[in-house]
Write an enzyme that holds these catalytic residues in place. Sequence first.
Site, PDB file in Angstrom:
ATOM      1  N   GLY A  52      16.466   1.692  49.270  1.00 30.14           N
ATOM      2  CA  GLY A  52      15.040   1.394  49.313  1.00 30.14           C
ATOM      3  C   GLY A  52      14.376   1.676  47.966  1.00 30.14           C
ATOM      4  O   GLY A  52      13.534   0.902  47.493  1.00 30.14           O
ATOM      5  N   ASP A  53      14.760   2.790  47.342  1.00 30.64           N
ATOM      6  CA  ASP A  53      14.192   3.158  46.028  1.00 30.64           C
ATOM      7  C   ASP A  53      14.620   2.139  44.970  1.00 30.64           C
ATOM      8  O   ASP A  53      13.821   1.765  44.096  1.00 30.64           O
ATOM      9  CB  ASP A  53      14.669   4.555  45.612  1.00 30.64           C
ATOM     10  CG  ASP A  53      14.401   5.597  46.675  1.00 30.64           C
ATOM     11  OD1 ASP A  53      13.417   5.423  47.422  1.00 30.64           O
ATOM     12  OD2 ASP A  53      15.170   6.568  46.773  1.00 30.64           O
TER      13      ASP A  53
END
Length: 309
Positions: A252-253
């Site tokens: 996600g990052d």
Amino acid sequence: MIITVTLNPAIDISYRVNNFNINKGHRVENGLKTAGGKGLNVSRVLKQLGEQSLCLGFLGGQNGKWIKKRLEMDGMEQSFTTITEETRTCLAIIDEDHSTQTELLEKGPNVSEEEKERFLETFNQQLKKAKLIIASGSLPLGLEPSFYKEICKLVKEENIPFFLDTSGESLKLGIEGSPFLIKPNQEELSQFAGKELMKIEEMVEVAVKICNQGVQNVLLSLGENGAMLVRKDTILKADIPTIPVVNPVGSGDSMIAGMAYSINNGFDLKESLRMACACGMANAMEAKTGFVQPEIIKQLLSEINITTL
Ligand code: ADP
């Protein structure tokens, strides 16, 4: 310059313990120690994409010093606010025999009013030079859940895009500040909606409502099922191929980093979503968290299919 904000960073230590048993002692190899925190992952991936960023947040005690040094060694720019209490440590015990991961996550330090004010001073100064701001992760004790909403307002006054990647109450309140982009996964969006969202149509409905509240982009990440980009005027869907997954932590990052890179380089919406997915996928193919290989991203870009719904 892109700014990443990590308010509650951590030293992440992972131990590989085969056949891990509670109530038993285990002799282990030295743990793998990394400078952890979602915003730090974003900054690391941005660097691998050739984009320098500045890391802001709170660091305290010996753990804080260790993270600072580690980032220096990695050539990352930083201007953290020093705090009295110790930066936290998070522990993961990985048992490959049983495919389990047991985690001990410290709550972390308490940030005082004076420390918060010092952070805001630094933030306001750096804001003047920034092109894009990314705030990721949970809040430390001492900061009220509306903190992201507060800084979102400051960013909006400067007309700079603000990406917010958090969950729970701080996401709910953060949305009231109308950030440029949020990136919930299915679980975070369900939590926001107060019910389990299973179907794509249900998720899109909630995302559209969020856009109507003033958020310009909802980047909904769906793990192995790809992602959606929902805006008031457009809904895009990214279909991704099956990849050999090694460790999806930090995907996600990495996706956020890919999106920020794209916006910063003037990519259109479809190409931005494609790049965001490729970065998330490239991270999932590596053992390290917040690590992508540009050659693999290049290859993945051609395998992602973007359609307008
Ligand atoms: P988060 O880490 O925030 O929960 P996701 O797990 O949805 O986010 O991952 C973000 C993106 O990374 C996904 O949209 C996808 O592009 C890619 N990704 C993550 N996990 C996988 C996987 N198992 N297979 C393929 N791509 C993945």
